[in-house]
Design an enzyme around this catalytic site. Sequence first.
Site: not given
Length: 319
Positions: A117, A141, A145
């Site tokens: 991402s 998040y 990643k």
Amino acid sequence: MTWLVTGGAGYIGSHVVRAFGQVGLGTVVLDDLSSGHKEFVPADVPLVEGSILDTDLVADTLATHGVVGVVHLAGFKYAGVSVDRPLHTYDQNVTGTAHLLEAMASQGVDAIVFSSSAAVYGTPDVDLVTETTATRPESPYGESKLIGEWLLRDQGRAAGLRHTSLRYFNVVGSGTPELYDTSPHNLFPLVLDALAEGRTPRINGTDYPTPDGTCVRDYIHVADLADAHVAAARVLADGGSLEPVYNLGSGDGVSVRQIMTAMAEATGVAFEPEIAARRPGDPARIVASGELAARDLGWRMTYSLDEMVTTAWQARETH
């Protein structure tokens, strides 16, 4: 030659599965259906219901279906929510990836394409993000990643895992009307749902230092993204090597105001968006270069903004 697609019943994953099928590559899907949909998986593609946290299930799936490589899309993908649920996010995205890699090692599967991402960059201090731009994730998040990329790197050093990670920004549109974005947090479904329900979409901030005062972001069509995953998998399947990471970016970006205009044109619903205050932490511009991916993967954007919006609206109308 079969590839395992984790999260293959989701919005992006289901497009990846179809893209593999279009070039004659077989797939098997592993998905816990927490956000995926059974009906998104083609009838001729095996669906294994379960979690990547279940190492034995993953290993059995790899062995049973003769898997030669993995496209890893499964994970908890909501950056904002991850701030309130960090432990869940790390469990799904970090621990889950570790279990997946353990299962792969046990079965001798040595190729993986990881869905990373642009959240790994946080708020970059450059106008155009490249693969060498500093990574400063600002949410659990984004951090998860980045750790996923580190896991692949370290397993590559330790066990010869062949891998690449694709970093991308905002994925939109639909490659076929039966597949659509069901996220409650993404801009396109939020705007389309508002218009369909007679509500007025909102712009957060119109005083940014951009041409029209609204935030500028990279938006890529989901079918173009799926093709990039296939291209990376084919290189690895042929024994080739790839860079550790690739950005899938437009190089110029689109503003929120431009998206609102395109939405009105595609839907036939004339509206003037509500103007609200800036959201804390929203950078004015995040746009990435896709030059490295163009060189090695043949990456290019084939859909215009109007086509992105139109295909998203058609899928929304279908459902």
